[in-house]
Design an enzyme around this catalytic site. Structure first.
Site, PDB file in Angstrom:
ATOM      1  N   GLY A 167       0.782  -1.230   0.000  1.00  0.00           N
ATOM      2  CA  GLY A 167       0.000   0.000   0.000  1.00  0.00           C
ATOM      3  C   GLY A 167       0.812   1.277   0.000  1.00  0.00           C
ATOM      4  O   GLY A 167       0.310   2.316   0.447  1.00  0.00           O
ATOM      5  N   GLU A 386       1.222 -36.749  -0.003  1.00  0.00           N
ATOM      6  CA  GLU A 386       0.443 -35.727   0.700  1.00  0.00           C
ATOM      7  C   GLU A 386      -0.056 -36.238   2.042  1.00  0.00           C
ATOM      8  O   GLU A 386      -0.151 -35.476   3.011  1.00  0.00           O
ATOM      9  CB  GLU A 386      -0.730 -35.266  -0.177  1.00  0.00           C
ATOM     10  CG  GLU A 386      -0.329 -34.674  -1.515  1.00  0.00           C
ATOM     11  CD  GLU A 386       0.637 -33.503  -1.388  1.00  0.00           C
ATOM     12  OE1 GLU A 386       0.620 -32.816  -0.351  1.00  0.00           O
ATOM     13  OE2 GLU A 386       1.427 -33.274  -2.324  1.00  0.00           O
TER      14      GLU A 386
END
Length: 567
Positions: A167, A386
């Site tokens: 930002g 996994e």
């Protein structure tokens, strides 16, 4: 070659068709070589009487038009190229308004008090401390006498430093919207051109305009384009144009004129490479650091970007903020936009929570590729890989909390384990080791179940290797090296060809990293051996459902182990 017939032979015999008034040349032809022609002519004339021999004259003639064209063509090309550059630099398609002397003028976009950016500090969420720093600059410009009555001077500059997407540019636009004073916005790369002296000229012109409209603000985005350290180690040769531009900027920001109400706001994500003379007080008096937002700041940023969306009742901003650690404000804006696109693609009237889940997965791991052809054997290996990550991270108390596991290919990955990490400011050695073990869970599961390993652990190995080197070389978490850190906050060693330690120390670091990873790998295999049955169940569930969430894992593995202490 030109041939002239003698006058007494014109109109007679072989040359009767040539009129006597014709002065010649009567014939023209080309010869290949002068030397060959002269030899052949000499052989023919040996047989002729002296009065019948042919006279040969050599003349040098110049084609002035051709010579003039050859000399003027490069000049015309240079002039044409010059006008083309001026035409493009002026931004217009016509020839009107071209002035060579305008090339050194500033290209900054000017916003006056009436036509300022429609952005205020209310539109900047999650940066409360930074807003306080910058808000005071706005008050300086609005009411300078309130501060100068006590002898204080207005700060010369504010530099906004932070990772991409946090930002910095938005903060500068908010300053322009709040201050309502003339605001000049320009990028650092717009100062430097291929022509010598243009950058310094544009700096002078920019500050002259800002002083004429004072009080005013100059915003230089990506100032590292002109503010790099002079004579840095990575520069094999100096860039005179860039350095002259930087020298002019230094002079304008802190010259002999001390009473100008011009404040310079700059933004960069590479403050480590900026010249020290640029960062000193008197030029940039305030350094405002914009970090990646925490969970509360992410919630505030989500609320800002959710305003224009049509949302369903099932939306939970708390969950959205919690599942996006490490995301910048730009990333959060991208998630909100991607979720709206997904909802529109599905023909919905509102954006649902599932759309945000899918948007987060899409941004982190890439597009889902269910059409990718994977053999049953490879699919089984991926499932156990996994499942190894899931079981190990579930059993380790300091590992990040698992959100879900999938074997659906996304982007370049064939499967993934999604975590919900807790945000800590400091980490212990046990926390680092648990993360190493969780990263090695897939490789260890392949080794334990199939007796061999595959190339599927490339990303895991890259991450744990970097983390292990960080533990040993930066954080001083190794007994043999002791309380020593080779971290370079200035960035000087990164730009140098030499390391800040000896060759023997480098070998010690390498050996300790190998021992650390080996220790974590043995611990990971032991965890999977003790939980072999649960590993089989999770892998079977992955092969069946392709996506396993935390509730499914809790049914198989029970409650996740909690750490015995918290920081």
């Amino acid at each position: 070659m030109e041939v002239y017939i003698k006058p007494e032979f014109l109109g007679k015999g072989y040359f009767e068709q040539i009129k006597t008034e014709n002065q010649g040349p009567h014939y023209r032809f080309n010869i290949g070589s002068v030397e060959v022609f002269e030899n052949q002519l000499a052989q023919l004339q040996e047989k002729k009487a002296p009065e019948d021999q042919v006279e040969v004259l050599y003349l040098r003639r110049t084609n002035w038009f051709r010579e003039l064209f050859i000399w003027t063509l490069p000049i015309l090309l240079v002039i044409g190229l010059w006008f083309l550059l001026l035409r493009r630099s002026s931004g217009g398609g016509g020839m009107g308004g071209i002035n060579p002397f305008d090339f050194g003028k500033s290209r900054a976009t000017e916003f006056d008090g009436l036509h300022h950016p429609q952005v205020t500090f209310k539109d900047v969420a999650g940066l409360e401390e930074a807003k306080e720093e910058v808000r005071e600059i706005v008050e300086f410009l609005k009411n300078p006498g309130y501060y100068t009555r006590l002898g204080a001077r207005i700060p010369r500059g504010v530099i906004l430093v932070g990772p991409p997407g946090t930002g910095k540019t938005l903060m500068a636009r908010a300053v322009a919207g709040e201050a309502k004073v003339p605001f000049f916005s320009i990028s650092g790369s717009e100062f430097v051109e291929m022509f010598v002296g243009v950058g310094a000229s544009r700096v002078r012109d920019l500050f002259r305009k800002a002083k004429d409209r004072a009080p005013s603000i100059i915003f230089i985005d990506e100032i590292d384009a002109i503010g790099r350290a002079r004579g840095a180690a990575f520069s094999m040769r100096t860039n005179d144009e860039r350095e002259s531009t930087l020298n002019q900027l230094l002079t304008e920001m802190d010259g002999f004129d001390k009473d100008t109400n011009v404040i310079v706001v700059a933004a960069t994500n590479r403050a480590d490479i900026l010249d020290r003379a640029l960062l000193r007080p008197g030029r940039f008096d305030r350094h405002v650091y914009l970090e990646l937002p925490n969970v509360q700041e992410r919630k505030a940023i989500f609320e800002v970007h959710l305003r224009p969306l049509h949302l369903s009742n099932d939306l939970d901003v708390e969950i959205l903020a919690a599942q996006t650690p490490g995301f910048s404000g730009a990333d959060i804006a991208n998630i909100c936009n991607e979720a709206a696109l997904i909802a529109a693609r599905r023909g919905r009237d509102s954006v649902y929570m599932q759309d945000f889940y899918d948007a987060t997965d899409r941004i982190i791991a890439g597009l889902e590729k269910k059409s990718k052809i994977i053999s049953p054997a490879e699919r089984k290996i991926i499932a156990y890989h996994e499942a190894g990550h899931a079981v190990v991270s579930w059993r380790l108390p300091h590992a990040d909390r698992l959100l879900k596991v999938t074997i659906v290919p996304r982007g370049k990955s064939l499967g993934a384990a999604w975590y919900l990490p807790e945000e800590h400011q400091i980490y212990t050695r046990e926390q680092f080791l648990d993360r190493l073990c969780a990263g090695l869970g897939g490789r260890a599961a392949e080794d334990l179940v199939f007796g061999e390993v595959t190339s599927g652990a490339l990303d895991d190995l890259e991450k744990i290797t970097k983390q292990a080197y960080t533990m040993v070389a930066f954080y001083g978490l190794n007994e043999k090296l002791g309380n020593i850190s080779y971290y370079d906050s200035t960035g000087e060693f990164e730009q140098s060809f030499q390391k800040p330690y000896s060759e023997a120390t480098a070998q010690l670091i390498d050996s300790e990293v190998r021992l650390l990873i080996e220790e974590a790998y043995l611990q990971t295999k032991e965890i999977l051996s003790l939980n072999r049955q649960e590993l089989e169940q999770v892998a079977a569930l992955l092969l069946e459902k392709e996506v396993v969430v935390s509730s499914d894992l809790e049914r198989i593995l029970g409650k996740k182990n909690k750490p015995s202490f918290t920081l």
